[in-house]
Design a protein around this motif. Structure first.
Motif, PDB file in Angstrom:
ATOM      1  N   TYR A 152      -2.425   6.212   0.342  1.00 29.91           N
ATOM      2  CA  TYR A 152      -3.236   7.139   1.130  1.00 29.91           C
ATOM      3  C   TYR A 152      -4.431   6.420   1.746  1.00 29.91           C
ATOM      4  O   TYR A 152      -4.705   6.567   2.937  1.00 29.91           O
ATOM      5  CB  TYR A 152      -3.711   8.307   0.268  1.00 29.91           C
ATOM      6  CG  TYR A 152      -4.686   9.208   0.976  1.00 29.91           C
ATOM      7  CD1 TYR A 152      -4.248  10.095   1.961  1.00 29.91           C
ATOM      8  CD2 TYR A 152      -6.042   9.152   0.699  1.00 29.91           C
ATOM      9  CE1 TYR A 152      -5.145  10.907   2.632  1.00 29.91           C
ATOM     10  CE2 TYR A 152      -6.943   9.956   1.364  1.00 29.91           C
ATOM     11  CZ  TYR A 152      -6.491  10.833   2.330  1.00 29.91           C
ATOM     12  OH  TYR A 152      -7.369  11.624   2.999  1.00 29.91           O
ATOM     13  N   PHE A 153      -5.144   5.620   0.955  1.00 28.15           N
ATOM     14  CA  PHE A 153      -6.308   4.923   1.487  1.00 28.15           C
ATOM     15  C   PHE A 153      -5.919   3.818   2.466  1.00 28.15           C
ATOM     16  O   PHE A 153      -6.637   3.565   3.435  1.00 28.15           O
ATOM     17  CB  PHE A 153      -7.186   4.383   0.361  1.00 28.15           C
ATOM     18  CG  PHE A 153      -8.007   5.448  -0.287  1.00 28.15           C
ATOM     19  CD1 PHE A 153      -8.947   6.157   0.436  1.00 28.15           C
ATOM     20  CD2 PHE A 153      -7.825   5.769  -1.617  1.00 28.15           C
ATOM     21  CE1 PHE A 153      -9.708   7.161  -0.142  1.00 28.15           C
ATOM     22  CE2 PHE A 153      -8.583   6.767  -2.212  1.00 28.15           C
ATOM     23  CZ  PHE A 153      -9.521   7.465  -1.473  1.00 28.15           C
ATOM     24  N   LEU A 159       0.051   8.033  -9.631  1.00 25.41           N
ATOM     25  CA  LEU A 159      -1.290   8.241  -9.089  1.00 25.41           C
ATOM     26  C   LEU A 159      -1.801   6.996  -8.363  1.00 25.41           C
ATOM     27  O   LEU A 159      -2.329   7.083  -7.251  1.00 25.41           O
ATOM     28  CB  LEU A 159      -2.257   8.627 -10.199  1.00 25.41           C
ATOM     29  CG  LEU A 159      -2.151  10.045 -10.736  1.00 25.41           C
ATOM     30  CD1 LEU A 159      -3.052  10.218 -11.947  1.00 25.41           C
ATOM     31  CD2 LEU A 159      -2.506  11.048  -9.660  1.00 25.41           C
ATOM     32  N   ALA A 160      -1.646   5.845  -8.981  1.00 26.04           N
ATOM     33  CA  ALA A 160      -2.121   4.607  -8.365  1.00 26.04           C
ATOM     34  C   ALA A 160      -1.391   4.324  -7.059  1.00 26.04           C
ATOM     35  O   ALA A 160      -2.014   3.973  -6.046  1.00 26.04           O
ATOM     36  CB  ALA A 160      -1.944   3.437  -9.333  1.00 26.04           C
ATOM     37  N   PHE A 161      -0.083   4.502  -7.059  1.00 22.87           N
ATOM     38  CA  PHE A 161       0.705   4.230  -5.857  1.00 22.87           C
ATOM     39  C   PHE A 161       0.319   5.178  -4.729  1.00 22.87           C
ATOM     40  O   PHE A 161       0.068   4.746  -3.596  1.00 22.87           O
ATOM     41  CB  PHE A 161       2.199   4.359  -6.184  1.00 22.87           C
ATOM     42  CG  PHE A 161       3.085   4.119  -4.995  1.00 22.87           C
ATOM     43  CD1 PHE A 161       3.359   2.833  -4.578  1.00 22.87           C
ATOM     44  CD2 PHE A 161       3.635   5.179  -4.300  1.00 22.87           C
ATOM     45  CE1 PHE A 161       4.169   2.601  -3.472  1.00 22.87           C
ATOM     46  CE2 PHE A 161       4.443   4.959  -3.208  1.00 22.87           C
ATOM     47  CZ  PHE A 161       4.716   3.665  -2.797  1.00 22.87           C
ATOM     48  N   ASN A 171      -5.864   2.133   8.079  1.00 23.31           N
ATOM     49  CA  ASN A 171      -5.144   1.760   9.297  1.00 23.31           C
ATOM     50  C   ASN A 171      -5.431   2.732  10.430  1.00 23.31           C
ATOM     51  O   ASN A 171      -5.530   2.335  11.588  1.00 23.31           O
ATOM     52  CB  ASN A 171      -3.642   1.686   9.024  1.00 23.31           C
ATOM     53  CG  ASN A 171      -3.286   0.498   8.158  1.00 23.31           C
ATOM     54  OD1 ASN A 171      -4.028  -0.480   8.109  1.00 23.31           O
ATOM     55  ND2 ASN A 171      -2.173   0.577   7.475  1.00 23.31           N
ATOM     56  N   GLN A 172      -5.548   4.012  10.120  1.00 23.01           N
ATOM     57  CA  GLN A 172      -5.895   4.987  11.151  1.00 23.01           C
ATOM     58  C   GLN A 172      -7.295   4.724  11.696  1.00 23.01           C
ATOM     59  O   GLN A 172      -7.523   4.827  12.900  1.00 23.01           O
ATOM     60  CB  GLN A 172      -5.806   6.405  10.593  1.00 23.01           C
ATOM     61  CG  GLN A 172      -4.390   6.865  10.296  1.00 23.01           C
ATOM     62  CD  GLN A 172      -3.535   6.893  11.554  1.00 23.01           C
ATOM     63  OE1 GLN A 172      -3.979   7.306  12.613  1.00 23.01           O
ATOM     64  NE2 GLN A 172      -2.317   6.417  11.429  1.00 23.01           N
ATOM     65  N   ASP A 173      -8.226   4.397  10.833  1.00 20.99           N
ATOM     66  CA  ASP A 173      -9.590   4.085  11.276  1.00 20.99           C
ATOM     67  C   ASP A 173      -9.609   2.838  12.149  1.00 20.99           C
ATOM     68  O   ASP A 173     -10.354   2.769  13.126  1.00 20.99           O
ATOM     69  CB  ASP A 173     -10.514   3.902  10.082  1.00 20.99           C
ATOM     70  CG  ASP A 173     -10.831   5.210   9.378  1.00 20.99           C
ATOM     71  OD1 ASP A 173     -10.588   6.278   9.971  1.00 20.99           O
ATOM     72  OD2 ASP A 173     -11.304   5.157   8.221  1.00 20.99           O
TER      73      ASP A 173
END
Length: 156
Positions: A135-136, A128-130, A141-143
């Motif tokens: 994902y964030f 979950l942490a990975f 990076n996309q933002d």
């Protein structure tokens, strides 16, 4: 006769490969044949992360498959280990009396449950942490890319 202690330890060691289901339900069990797929995909993700790096999108998509498979097998081992002897023998040893020895819980079963709980919780939390971290980071990076593109367009 199917022994509860053997099932717990087999689920711990070979669960992601479906060995516990082969032991308990036989070679015609469909899930036993399908369990190695997410395990091998997760291992491939680990290989990609080690060889290409953690920035590889496929690795952060594949690695959680391994962790979630390990966590699901740990949960399955807990269900097996905490099942009472009557239910165990009715389900896996129907020809035996309900109080037969293979369904009894002993110290090796409890040790298997403790180790399984430790490993399963660790695998679930690490997966979950990975995956959430990656994902964030990907969203950030996309933002940044979109913001830089918008800034360049506004200069003209």
């Amino acid at each position: 006769m199917k022994n509860k202690t053997i099932a717990v330890w087999l689920t711990f060691w070979g669960g992601p490969l479906g060995l516990h289901r082969l032991y308990l339900l036989g070679r015609y069990d469909t899930l036993a044949r399908l369990l190695p797929i997410p395990t091998l995909l997760g291992l491939y993700g680990v290989y990609r992360a080690r060889s290409i790096g953690l920035d590889d999108m496929w690795s952060w998509l594949l690695i959680p498959l391994l962790g979630f498979t390990i966590a699901a097998c740990a949960l399955n081992a807990l269900v097996y280990g905490l099942m009472d002897a009557e239910k165990w023998n009715r389900r896996f040893n129907p020809a035996q009396p309900t109080e037969a020895a293979p369904g009894q819980t002993n110290w090796f079963t409890v040790a298997g449950l403790v180790v399984t709980l430790l490993l399963g919780t660790t695998a679930l939390m690490a997966s979950l942490a990975f995956s959430i971290q990656r994902y964030f980071e990907y969203q950030y990076n996309q933002d940044q890319t979109v913001s830089a593109t918008d800034f360049r367009k506004s200069e003209y």
